[in-house]
Structure formats: C-alpha cells, structure tokens
Scaffold this motif. Structure first.
Motif, PDB file in Angstrom:
ATOM      1  N   UNK A 228      -4.901 -16.107  -4.476  1.00 37.93           N
ATOM      2  CA  UNK A 228      -3.732 -16.486  -3.684  1.00 37.93           C
ATOM      3  C   UNK A 228      -2.423 -16.005  -4.272  1.00 37.93           C
ATOM      4  N   UNK A 229      -2.408 -15.680  -5.575  1.00 37.12           N
ATOM      5  CA  UNK A 229      -1.191 -15.106  -6.159  1.00 37.12           C
ATOM      6  C   UNK A 229      -0.978 -13.696  -5.606  1.00 37.12           C
ATOM      7  N   UNK A 230       0.256 -13.177  -5.648  1.00 35.91           N
ATOM      8  CA  UNK A 230       0.489 -11.810  -5.175  1.00 35.91           C
ATOM      9  C   UNK A 230      -0.441 -10.813  -5.883  1.00 35.91           C
ATOM     10  N   UNK A 231      -1.167 -10.032  -5.093  1.00 35.01           N
ATOM     11  CA  UNK A 231      -2.118  -9.079  -5.638  1.00 35.01           C
ATOM     12  C   UNK A 231      -3.513  -9.645  -5.836  1.00 35.01           C
ATOM     13  N   UNK A 232      -3.641 -10.976  -5.729  1.00 36.86           N
ATOM     14  CA  UNK A 232      -4.932 -11.621  -5.970  1.00 36.86           C
ATOM     15  C   UNK A 232      -5.514 -12.242  -4.706  1.00 36.86           C
ATOM     16  N   UNK A 233      -4.987 -11.841  -3.553  1.00 35.70           N
ATOM     17  CA  UNK A 233      -5.524 -12.360  -2.297  1.00 35.70           C
ATOM     18  C   UNK A 233      -6.894 -11.767  -1.949  1.00 35.70           C
ATOM     19  N   UNK A 234      -7.161 -10.482  -2.237  1.00 38.94           N
ATOM     20  CA  UNK A 234      -8.469  -9.935  -1.867  1.00 38.94           C
ATOM     21  C   UNK A 234      -9.636 -10.656  -2.550  1.00 38.94           C
ATOM     22  N   UNK A 235     -10.764 -10.618  -1.883  1.00 39.84           N
ATOM     23  CA  UNK A 235     -11.996 -11.212  -2.402  1.00 39.84           C
ATOM     24  C   UNK A 235     -12.440 -10.489  -3.673  1.00 39.84           C
TER      25      UNK A 235
ATOM     26  N   UNK B 213     -13.258   1.343  -9.964  1.00 32.12           N
ATOM     27  CA  UNK B 213     -12.144   2.003 -10.664  1.00 32.12           C
ATOM     28  C   UNK B 213     -11.216   0.962 -11.290  1.00 32.12           C
ATOM     29  N   UNK B 214     -11.172  -0.256 -10.729  1.00 29.36           N
ATOM     30  CA  UNK B 214     -10.330  -1.303 -11.327  1.00 29.36           C
ATOM     31  C   UNK B 214     -10.792  -1.626 -12.754  1.00 29.36           C
ATOM     32  N   UNK B 215     -12.076  -1.418 -13.039  1.00 27.14           N
ATOM     33  CA  UNK B 215     -12.596  -1.703 -14.377  1.00 27.14           C
ATOM     34  C   UNK B 215     -12.262  -0.599 -15.371  1.00 27.14           C
ATOM     35  N   UNK B 216     -11.697   0.508 -14.886  1.00 31.73           N
ATOM     36  CA  UNK B 216     -11.314   1.630 -15.761  1.00 31.73           C
ATOM     37  C   UNK B 216      -9.799   1.813 -15.839  1.00 31.73           C
TER      38      UNK B 216
ATOM     39  N   UNK C 291      -2.315  -2.753 -11.366  1.00 31.09           N
ATOM     40  CA  UNK C 291      -3.004  -2.080 -10.267  1.00 31.09           C
ATOM     41  C   UNK C 291      -3.035  -2.968  -9.028  1.00 31.09           C
ATOM     42  N   UNK C 292      -3.393  -4.229  -9.207  1.00 30.91           N
ATOM     43  CA  UNK C 292      -3.461  -5.140  -8.067  1.00 30.91           C
ATOM     44  C   UNK C 292      -2.102  -5.234  -7.351  1.00 30.91           C
ATOM     45  N   UNK C 293      -1.052  -5.295  -8.128  1.00 32.24           N
ATOM     46  CA  UNK C 293       0.267  -5.441  -7.508  1.00 32.24           C
ATOM     47  C   UNK C 293       0.710  -4.153  -6.824  1.00 32.24           C
ATOM     48  N   UNK C 294       0.299  -3.009  -7.379  1.00 34.12           N
ATOM     49  CA  UNK C 294       0.638  -1.738  -6.739  1.00 34.12           C
ATOM     50  C   UNK C 294      -0.105  -1.545  -5.418  1.00 34.12           C
TER      51      UNK C 294
ATOM     52  N   UNK D 250     -13.613   2.647  -1.540  1.00 42.11           N
ATOM     53  CA  UNK D 250     -12.948   3.780  -2.185  1.00 42.11           C
ATOM     54  C   UNK D 250     -12.070   3.281  -3.318  1.00 42.11           C
ATOM     55  N   UNK D 251     -11.568   4.210  -4.110  1.00 42.10           N
ATOM     56  CA  UNK D 251     -10.682   3.844  -5.206  1.00 42.10           C
ATOM     57  C   UNK D 251     -10.552   4.975  -6.189  1.00 42.10           C
ATOM     58  N   UNK D 252      -9.322   5.391  -6.446  1.00 46.05           N
ATOM     59  CA  UNK D 252      -9.102   6.527  -7.347  1.00 46.05           C
ATOM     60  C   UNK D 252      -7.966   6.208  -8.307  1.00 46.05           C
ATOM     61  N   UNK D 253      -8.092   6.749  -9.524  1.00 42.76           N
ATOM     62  CA  UNK D 253      -7.065   6.588 -10.548  1.00 42.76           C
ATOM     63  C   UNK D 253      -6.386   7.923 -10.801  1.00 42.76           C
ATOM     64  N   UNK D 254      -5.115   7.862 -11.206  1.00 47.14           N
ATOM     65  CA  UNK D 254      -4.389   9.087 -11.553  1.00 47.14           C
ATOM     66  C   UNK D 254      -4.551   9.373 -13.049  1.00 47.14           C
ATOM     67  N   UNK D 255      -3.860  10.401 -13.516  1.00 51.98           N
ATOM     68  CA  UNK D 255      -4.038  10.829 -14.905  1.00 51.98           C
ATOM     69  C   UNK D 255      -3.580   9.783 -15.910  1.00 51.98           C
ATOM     70  N   UNK D 256      -2.720   8.871 -15.488  1.00 56.00           N
ATOM     71  CA  UNK D 256      -2.219   7.850 -16.415  1.00 56.00           C
ATOM     72  C   UNK D 256      -3.091   6.593 -16.414  1.00 56.00           C
ATOM     73  N   UNK D 257      -4.132   6.588 -15.582  1.00 54.14           N
ATOM     74  CA  UNK D 257      -5.005   5.431 -15.528  1.00 54.14           C
ATOM     75  C   UNK D 257      -4.567   4.374 -14.534  1.00 54.14           C
ATOM     76  N   UNK D 258      -3.526   4.672 -13.775  1.00 51.79           N
ATOM     77  CA  UNK D 258      -3.092   3.777 -12.714  1.00 51.79           C
ATOM     78  C   UNK D 258      -3.693   4.189 -11.384  1.00 51.79           C
ATOM     79  N   UNK D 259      -3.487   3.401 -10.353  1.00 51.85           N
ATOM     80  CA  UNK D 259      -4.068   3.744  -9.054  1.00 51.85           C
ATOM     81  C   UNK D 259      -3.416   4.980  -8.453  1.00 51.85           C
ATOM     82  N   UNK D 260      -4.239   5.833  -7.843  1.00 50.74           N
ATOM     83  CA  UNK D 260      -3.746   7.036  -7.174  1.00 50.74           C
ATOM     84  C   UNK D 260      -3.335   6.632  -5.751  1.00 50.74           C
TER      85      UNK D 260
END
Length: 232
Positions: free
Chosen positions: A173-180, A126-129, A136-139, A95-105
């Motif tokens: 391994x950096x904050x927000x960059x742990x996911x595969x 959605x990360x590519x948009x 986004x990763x940090x949020x 899943x993955x959704x963006x809000x009107x400002x282009x950030x994560x919903x």
C-alpha cells in the motif's frame, strides 16, 4: 474466484497448461527456452495454449538470457514480438529490463508497453538483480498496467531473500508497493507458512511442478500438492 492465494505455474506447451490447470493453477506464465530462464514463446504456441485452457495467461517478453534489453535491434525485435502476441489475443505479459547502472530500463519498458496498451503485466526477477529495490519500485510506480512483481527477494533465491520478502509484504500500500508480490525462484513448500503468514498471496512455481525435471512435463499431481499446501 475466491480470495485464495494465486498459484502461477510455468507452461511451455499446451500439455503443460492442461496439467497445471487440472492441478489447480490459477494462472500460467508462458515461456520457451527454460535453459535461458524463459524467453518469449511463439504466437503459435500462445494460440495453442490459449485454445487449451480458460485461465489467465501471462506471456514472457524477453528474447535473450540476462536482464538487458540488448541492442536497438534487439529492442525492435521485442516490440515486434509484443505486437504479434497482442494481435494473437495475449492480454497479460511478463517483462523487465535493467540499464547499465543496474536501475530499471524505463525507456524500453515504456516502448514495449505502448505496443500492448491496456494490458496488465508482471515485472519479473530483474528486481532481484537491481542496485536498489526500493528505488526501482518508485521509478516504475506510474507505469500503466504494472500489477505484480515476480521476486525471490534475492538473486540467490527465496532461502536468501525470505526476510526481504516478509519486509516488503509489510509495506503493502505504500507508494511503489501496491503491486502484488508473486514469490518464485527456489521456492519450496516449507517456505509457504512464513510467506503466507506475512500476507503474501501469490506464488510461482516452475521446476517444482515437474518431478522429472525440465525435460519432463508439468505434473497435475505436483501442482495439486502445492494447491493443497497453499489453501491449507
């Protein structure tokens, strides 16, 4: 399972699932309506695929084309679909959704995740948009169960996003960059050497597994070709 790179294949039905599994897929992404870039399959389809193969399944939660969750009514329908699939036995989601400002919903994501507690999930392309990939990763970093980003590095596909993918792999391994990083979207076999050399250890194919196009089934031989290339 060994520590080989993960090969995820899109499956529309049980026939696709069996072919992908026999070709060496490690995991399937379950969708319907590929013309809309993949929407949520029915509970019945999930159940048939679950009965047909024993590998992990990630089921899409998305009811309309695009990257917005839609109206409040649309969100309620998504929550109902998520709860139904979870009741059917689904344990992993996309899943993955963006809000009107282009950030994560984030608010919608949190509501959906509350319907599938304890489940692992992929934040899809959605990360590519998004307006800001790093932001986004940090949020999303503290959302429960997020273990994968499906990304081409660019909305235009892997050709355009290769440098971004390699750079992000270097931040593992950096904050927000742990996911595969699960790379998909215009991915070709000739992209693999650079991606694997950068440490990317998961790839995602859809049309590449279907020599006859999206109207045809997954080919076990096509999946096997990818499996060999990844393992080589």
């Amino acid at each position: 399972m060994s520590n080989r790179a993960v090969l995820e294949v899109i499956a529309l039905d049980a026939g696709d699932a069996v072919a992908a599994r026999s070709g060496g897929a490690d995991r399937l992404e379950l969708v319907t309506d590929i013309a809309a870039d993949g929407l949520t399959p029915s509970r019945e389809t999930f159940a048939r695929i679950r009965a047909a193969v024993d590998i992990p399944l990630r089921t899409m939660l998305r009811l309309a084309d695009g990257f917005s969750a839609g109206t409040p009514g649309d969100v309620e329908a998504l929550l109902e679909a998520a709860a139904g699939l979870r009741a059917e036995g689904a344990e992993e989601f996309v899943l993955g959704f963006l809000d009107d400002s282009g950030g994560p919903d984030v608010a919608t994501l949190e509501r959906i995740l509350a319907e599938v507690p304890g489940c692992r999930w992929t934040f899809h392309r959605a990360i590519d948009r998004t307006a800001d990939r790093d932001a986004l990763r940090k949020q999303l970093a503290d959302l429960p169960g997020l273990d994968t980003y499906l990304t081409a590095g660019s909305a235009e596909g892997v050709d355009d996003g290769l440098d971004t993918l390699v750079a992000e792999a270097g931040r593992k391994g950096e904050p927000g960059y742990e996911p595969c990083l699960l790379v998909g979207g215009g991915l070709r076999l000739d992209h693999l050497p650079a991606l694997l050399a950068a440490g990317i250890d998961a790839v995602h194919i859809g049309g590449a597994a279907r020599p006859g196009g999206w109207t045809g089934p997954v080919s076990a031989d096509a999946v096997r070709e990818w499996r060999r290339a990844i393992d080589a």
